[in-house]
Enzyme design. Structure first.
Site, PDB file in Angstrom:
ATOM      1  N   PRO A   2       0.839  -1.209   0.000  1.00 53.66           N
ATOM      2  CA  PRO A   2       0.000   0.000   0.000  1.00 53.66           C
ATOM      3  C   PRO A   2       0.868   1.250   0.000  1.00 53.66           C
ATOM      4  O   PRO A   2       1.848   1.343   0.749  1.00 53.66           O
ATOM      5  CB  PRO A   2      -0.797  -0.135   1.294  1.00 53.66           C
ATOM      6  N   GLU A   3       0.513   2.207  -0.855  1.00 51.97           N
ATOM      7  CA  GLU A   3       1.272   3.445  -0.975  1.00 51.97           C
ATOM      8  C   GLU A   3       0.432   4.605  -0.451  1.00 51.97           C
ATOM      9  O   GLU A   3      -0.601   4.395   0.193  1.00 51.97           O
ATOM     10  CB  GLU A   3       1.684   3.649  -2.436  1.00 51.97           C
TER      11      GLU A   3
END
Length: 294
Positions: A2-3
């Site tokens: 996840p960014e």
């Protein structure tokens, strides 16, 4: 992993649905994540009320009453799941179960166990060992072309690796770095220190656009990322190059290429992102004029 857009999606959902709830109890699995979850975490959170949900880069910061902050990183596969009522089914790989006084609960699930949970005094968050080394957040402090060019001055690392360096810019990861450089028409292999000011301006503009567009679609899900309600992000339908190797470029139909940089996949269009950008208009004429004067 996840960014920034995925973590920001979770932050906004926590802000809308979980703030104001008081922690009744915290149960830990005892398993080690990126680092061991401190045993004192339960006591530090119990009886406190969630007052704010913040984010810096890929780190989620949950402030609680009494001056305590829960620092969280989703790692490769972490997710926060909110349940208005205690679920009847048992989920695997849940490493923290936060029960609130009103009967709702918030669970941290992480199958691959690269996530992070740590509580620190709110006043010391900026000096925390995980946060102190981070660069500015590109949503909180949108970069300009000039600021990026100055940051990259003399840098020999590739443009792609430059965007992934969390010490320079906090939050951009593999997916969005490829998308940003494609939309800015910059080859990911070029040295960051050799990009022209106009190219950095394009990168700055596209960085803001791509991140905000991804947030509007709740981020990108390929396998494990989920929102607070266990929903996948839908920005994957909008990706122009990432994970599209050998598929036609949506702009020019050239097959998308995949290469490996620093052990990570990079996707780009060799036509839209030429290795050697075109020279500015008028440059050859200037060269010939100088030659004639000689």
């Amino acid at each position: 992993m996840p960014e920034l857009p995925e973590v920001e999606t979770v932050r906004r959902m926590l802000e809308a649905h979980v703030l104001g709830r008081t922690v009744r109890s915290v149960r830990l699995s005892g398993a080690r994540l990126r680092e061991a979850i401190p045993r004192a975490l339960s006591g530090r959170l119990r009886g406190r009320t969630l007052t704010a949900a913040r984010r810096h880069g890929k780190f989620l910061l949950l402030d609680l009453s009494g001056g305590m902050t829960l620092i969280s990183h989703l790692g490769m596969s972490g997710r926060w799941l909110f349940h208005p009522e205690p679920p009847t089914a048992t989920l695997p790989h849940v490493h923290a179960r936060i029960a609130f006084a009103d009967g709702s609960c918030l669970w941290f699930q992480d199958p691959r166990r690269f996530g992070l949970l740590r509580a620190v005094p709110t006043g010391r968050v900026a000096a925390d060992r995980s946060l102190a080394r981070l660069g500015p957040d590109p949503l909180a402090s949108p970069p300009s072309g000039g600021s990026l060019a100055e940051l990259a001055r003399g840098a020999r690392t590739s443009a792609k690796s430059f965007l992934l360096d969390q010490r320079r810019i906090a939050g951009v990861g593999n997916i969005y770095a490829s998308e940003i450089l494609h939309r800015a028409r910059v080859d990911p292999r070029r040295p960051a220190g050799r990009l022209a000011p106009a190219e950095w301006s394009a990168v700055a503009v596209e960085m803001t656009k791509v991140l905000n567009e991804a947030i509007e679609r709740m981020g990108t899900t390929f396998s494990m990322y989920r929102t607070l309600w266990n929903e996948p992000g839908t920005y994957g339908d909008e990706l122009l190059v990432y994970d599209r190797a050998e598929e036609p470029c949506r702009a020019c139909a050239t097959p998308i290429r995949r290469i490996v940089q620093a052990q990570r996949s990079t996707f780009f269009c060799p036509s839209c992102q030429p290795r050697r950008p075109a020279r500015p208009a008028g440059r050859p004429e200037v060269a010939r004029s100088r030659a004639n004067r000689g």
